[in-house]
Design an enzyme around this catalytic site. Structure first.
Site, mmCIF file in Angstrom:
data_model
loop_
_atom_site.group_PDB
_atom_site.id
_atom_site.type_symbol
_atom_site.label_atom_id
_atom_site.label_comp_id
_atom_site.label_asym_id
_atom_site.label_seq_id
_atom_site.Cartn_x
_atom_site.Cartn_y
_atom_site.Cartn_z
ATOM 1 N N SER A 768 -14.378 -17.598 60.638
ATOM 2 C CA SER A 768 -14.070 -19.019 60.691
ATOM 3 C C SER A 768 -15.318 -19.796 61.107
ATOM 4 O O SER A 768 -16.330 -19.747 60.415
ATOM 5 C CB SER A 768 -12.893 -19.261 61.636
ATOM 6 O OG SER A 768 -12.379 -20.562 61.468
ATOM 7 N N ASP A 845 -6.509 -19.512 51.464
ATOM 8 C CA ASP A 845 -6.809 -20.083 52.781
ATOM 9 C C ASP A 845 -6.557 -21.589 52.739
ATOM 10 O O ASP A 845 -7.280 -22.335 52.082
ATOM 11 C CB ASP A 845 -8.269 -19.789 53.141
ATOM 12 C CG ASP A 845 -8.587 -20.060 54.599
ATOM 13 O OD1 ASP A 845 -7.926 -20.941 55.193
ATOM 14 O OD2 ASP A 845 -9.493 -19.410 55.146
ATOM 15 N N HIS A 878 -5.970 -17.984 56.147
ATOM 16 C CA HIS A 878 -7.142 -17.909 57.027
ATOM 17 C C HIS A 878 -7.146 -16.644 57.888
ATOM 18 O O HIS A 878 -8.201 -16.170 58.296
ATOM 19 C CB HIS A 878 -7.186 -19.151 57.923
ATOM 20 C CG HIS A 878 -8.510 -19.385 58.567
ATOM 21 N ND1 HIS A 878 -9.691 -19.432 57.857
ATOM 22 C CD2 HIS A 878 -8.850 -19.592 59.866
ATOM 23 C CE1 HIS A 878 -10.694 -19.661 58.684
ATOM 24 N NE2 HIS A 878 -10.220 -19.755 59.904
#
Length: 924
Positions: A768, A845, A878
């Site tokens: 991330s 995502d 994600h």
């Protein structure tokens, strides 16, 4: 972008490609190994002496077979039935020797063996003495986990990737659903599926201790786990009692929407009759977005299809509150970006304490552009494709405001339950529709405190609305540009303090976290419209997610802070006057604590999270004159596992970069040898206000890298991260990526100079924001320090990320174009200077869009850069979980890193074909 943590909950089990192929060796304890080592020496001597003392020992002459025969015998577990050292030809050869020669050889060999045996025995005795006196013989099971250890004691099993992914190192923890009694009793909890108990029970927390005689009697709310309605059986996955404990709101058939929100079918359960009825009488299977009790237990408000409704108990009548709900207009629930970045919840509905008003957020995202999320394998909607469309992916369109794009327009509305009307309150000086974020709503009696900021989160207004008169005003305005040039973080911890003149509180007030002394500190504002607070905390430390609780009877505020150390957490109390701040937890020892208070703050669940083995216990607080303590969890199994395994050696400290002390943790392999040179993996997240270096117990992927693979793993929290002072935090404003990568490179250069570090084998990885920082660091470093990198689900251009998060730190692209250009990962030439890097991303995502990775890949293609590997995961979001994906992520990270440090990627550049193998000759 809330910090993505690859905690034990995140990791999924699966096949371990590094499974030990000799598991028996690792299952063996140190005590077994020690015993076998000592006894093997004894067996060798005993075997020799046994043969010397028997008739079977008849040495042969000096031919070349003697040594081999002796070795064979000593390594043979099965005793021969014939002559010792004999073989098939022994009789024929011995017949050729004279008796005299045989006797002379016998005495000579005896003398030689006794001399050798004596030397070996003496050596063994001396070695045994040293071995015992050093206590090195102690097995790993004899050494308790010592977080302060700088060396490895004993030996034990290795930490494996399987263990980490299967959550074998996850500390057991419990949460308490504190609940107030029907008459305001403190110390009650809601227990579901307790052993030997009814399905849902309200219980006195003191009843957890069998020896407690003060505990009040428990109350069963729901006796059976399953219930039937219209000949169908249901199981409630969510249970919410009314405040009077006479009814329970049940949710069945729960289906997730986004990170926090979900859809469900709701029911009203009667505690006395143990009967159930649907919340929506005319539609039993109605799927709702939200339902919540009135504090007076006589009504439920809910949202369906983005419209709000009210049902009074005792009646089947449904009152529709709003009628403008649509795909673009949300009432009482947030849209995607408000759920993700502002409320951190699927709830945008707030009841007044007297049940007469409902405040709710109206969100209009008509002007927000859409982003398509494609699902190539699954169909999350649950809908079957239309005929002829079976081979097309399902596409979900999300209203996703990217940086600089139109934001959703939000307004706070109020519903008057008695009058049955919806109203809003106009307040002068409010931010424009496209420049307004409503971040917190707190009822204060008949008034409402509302926090709102401009869209870039550097100007905040606290607004006070009187719902009775339907008027309001701004009571506090703060421009953070005039303080330190930073931003406001969103908080939902403001606590209303009602007036109590007899108890020293003449006016209503509230406790809030404000910027003070280069950090976040607690302040008490009273009356409600007073902009000048009483400071409850101050100094060179910060409060964390505060306040935790308020005891209104004794005017005490409880909170967690970094007063002892920026990487520790302790619990404190302070009076509302700002006096007598004292610790609740033991500050004489290092500790990282979390705490959960009962509704009256008389009891608390204290969770010790490290650095030693985590534990939990329920205690009576200083607010409670009756002392109580009960240990809930000791994690004995975890402690035992820590004894038997070789865990990494965690060295904490600070590194000075440009005059700023940055926290680090260096995880060293067990039996660390300073005379060796180790590869180093830097792991980081680095996002604004985040913290990765902290004194908690954790055996995670980084631990496996150190203890399982034998590498050193370093984490450094650079500038921009939390709890090192706002001055060092806000330096990144408008320039994400620059200072964070600068600090990682400086740290890597510092480690590269250490004698035990292999400077040619330095890698960095993150997920991330950590993935973004991996790529940005590789770009800025251009192969000078870091040779390898692994980025998972990275941002590569902040123009692609959501507006509310991004603009808080970068402002808008329209006003900071140069900053956005600089922050993007675009220098393909610099990336080509690294040996190799790995990129992984989930195709579905919805948070950090695949667009980020694809755009970077295109930039690499344009520059003919090929020193990278890519792995994409269909239908994964994600977290990357879909179809065993999470396991593959960590397998890939492991294998790729091992290959990198083994030099495999060095062989890829300018690859040349090997010579052709000759064809085998045909057989006749």
């Amino acid at each position: 972008m809330p910090p993505f943590t690859y905690s034990d909950d995140t990791l999924r089990s699966g096949r371990d490609r590094f499974r030990d192929h000799s598991p028996s060796q690792h299952r063996r304890s140190m005590s077994q190994e020690t015993d076998s080592s000592a006894s093997t020496t004894s067996i060798v001597f005993d075997r020799i002496q046994e043969r010397l003392d028997t008739k079977e020992f008849t040495p042969r002459g000096t031919d070349g077979d003697d040594d081999g025969s002796l070795k064979d015998e000593l390594n043979n577990d099965d005793l021969e039935t014939g002559p010792f050292l004999g073989n098939a030809d022994s009789s024929s050869r011995s017949d050729q020797r004279s008796p005299g020669d045989g006797q002379r050889m016998d005495r000579s060999l005896r003398r030689w063996l006794f001399i050798v045996s004596g030397v070996l025995v003496a050596t063994w005795v001396i070695g045994l003495f040293v071995f015992v006196s050093s206590k090195a013989y102690k097995p790993s099971s004899s050494f308790a986990h010592d977080p302060q250890a700088t060396v490895t004691h004993g030996t034990g099993k290795k930490v494996t990737l399987d263990q980490v992914l299967n959550n074998q190192w996850r500390a057991k923890s419990h949460s308490i659903s504190w609940i107030a009694g029907a008459n305001g009793e403190d110390g009650l909890l809601l227990e579901k599926e307790g052993v030997g108990k009814d399905y849902l029970v309200v219980e006195d927390v003191r009843a957890q201790n069998p020896s407690s005689v003060q505990a009040s009697k428990s109350k069963a709310l729901i006796k059976e786990k399953l219930f039937e309605f219209a000949n169908k059986t249901y199981w409630p996955s969510i249970t919410v009692p009314s405040r009077d404990l006479k009814k329970v709101l049940l949710a069945t058939d729960v289906k997730n929407n986004w990170r926090h929100s979900y859809y469900a079918v709701y029911w009203i359960f009667d505690v006395e009759t143990q009967q159930v009825e649907p919340l929506v009488p005319y539609d039993v299977e109605a799927r709702l977005q939200l339902a919540s009790w009135s504090p007076t237990s006589d009504a439920i408000v809910y949202t369906r299809d983005n419209n709000m409704f009210l049902r009074k108990l005792g009646s089947d009548k449904i009152v529709q509150i709003t009628r403008d709900g649509s795909a673009d207009v949300f009432n009482g629930v947030p849209d995607w970006v408000y759920e993700e970045e502002v409320l951190a919840s699927g709830v945008a509905t707030w009841w007044s304490e007297d049940g007469q008003y409902v405040a709710f957020l109206r969100t209009n995202e008509t002007g927000v552009p859409e982003y398509p999320i494609q699902y190539f394998v699954s169909r999350p909607s649950g809908e079957e494709p239309k005929p002829g469309e079976e081979n097309y992916p399902e596409v979900r369109q999300i209203k996703y405001p990217k940086a600089g794009a139109h934001n959703p327009i939000v307004d706070l509305k109020f519903y008057d339950v008695k009058r049955g009307d919806v109203f809003s309150v106009d307040i002068s000086g409010r931010f424009a529709d496209d420049d307004r974020l409503i971040t917190e709503v707190v009822w204060a009696g008949k008034q409402v405190l509302i926090k709102e900021t401009n869209r870039v989160s550097d100007v905040m207004r606290v607004v006070l609305v009187d719902v009775g008169s339907r008027t309001g005003k701004a009571v506090r305005t703060v421009d953070v540009n005039a303080i330190d040039g930073g931003w406001f973080e969103i908080s939902h911890k403001t606590k209303f303090i009602p007036a109590d003149p007899v108890n020293g509180r003449p006016d209503d007030g509230y406790v809030d976290t404000i910027i003070h002394d280069n950090g976040d500190h607690l302040a008490y504002f009273t009356p409600l419209d007073n902009p000048e607070p009483i400071m409850l905390t101050s100094g060179d430390y910060e409060v964390v997610d505060a306040p935790s609780a308020v005891d209104l009877q004794r005017n005490l505020v409880y909170f967690v802070s970094t007063k002892e150390s920026s990487i520790q957490r302790h619990v404190y109390q302070v009076k509302l006057t700002g006096e007598d701040m004292t610790p609740v937890t033991d500050t004489s020892k290092e500790g990282y604590y979390a705490i959960s208070f009962s509704t009256g703050a008389g009891y608390a669940m204290v969770s010790y999270q490290g650095p030693d083995i985590p534990w939990q216990k329920v205690i009576s607080t200083p607010s409670n004159p009756d002392k109580y303590e009960y240990v809930v969890e000791e994690n004995k199994d975890l402690a035992e596992a820590a004894k038997k395994h070789e865990l990494p050696i965690n060295i904490y400290g600070t590194i000075n970069v440009d005059g700023v002390d940055l926290n680090y943790v260096e995880r060293r392999p067990p039996h660390f040898d300073k005379n060796k040179k180790y590869p180093v993996l830097f792991q980081q997240y680095s996002g604004p206000v985040s913290q990765t270096v902290k004194k908690t117990f954790a055996v995670d992927f980084q631990s496996f890298v150190a203890a399982g693979l034998g590498y050193i793993c370093v984490t450094v929290d650079g500038r921009g991260t939390g709890f090192i002072g706002r001055k060092n935090r806000v330096i990144i404003r408008g320039d994400l990526g620059h200072w964070e990568s600068h600090d990682q490179i400086a740290a890597a250069k510092h480690w590269a100079q250490k004698d035990y570090i292999d400077e040619d084998r330095l890698a960095i990885w993150g997920w991330s924001y950590g993935g973004y920082m991996t790529l940005k660091t590789l770009e800025q470093d251009a192969g000078q320090t870091f040779k390898y990198g692994m980025a998972v689900a990275p941002v590569t251009d902040w123009r692609f990320y959501d507006s509310i998060y991004t603009e808080r730190y970068m402002r808008t692209p329209q006003t900071n174009l140069e900053g956005y250009d600089s922050a993007a990962v675009t220098n393909a030439t610099a990336l080509s200077q690294n040996v190799r890097f790995l990129l992984m991303h989930g195709v579905a995502d919805d948070n950090v869009h695949m667009q980020n990775s694809l755009t970077l890949l295109d930039a690499l293609d344009q520059r003919s850069v090929e020193n990278y590997d890519v792995h994409v995961f269909p239908d994964s979001d994600h977290g990357i979980y879909f179809h065993n994906a999470n396991r593959i992520v960590f397998d890939k990270l492991t294998n790729w890193l091992v290959n990198a440090f083994n030099g495999e990627w060095l062989k890829i550049a300018n690859a040349q074909p090997n010579g052709m193998k000759k064809r085998a000759a045909p057989t006749a």
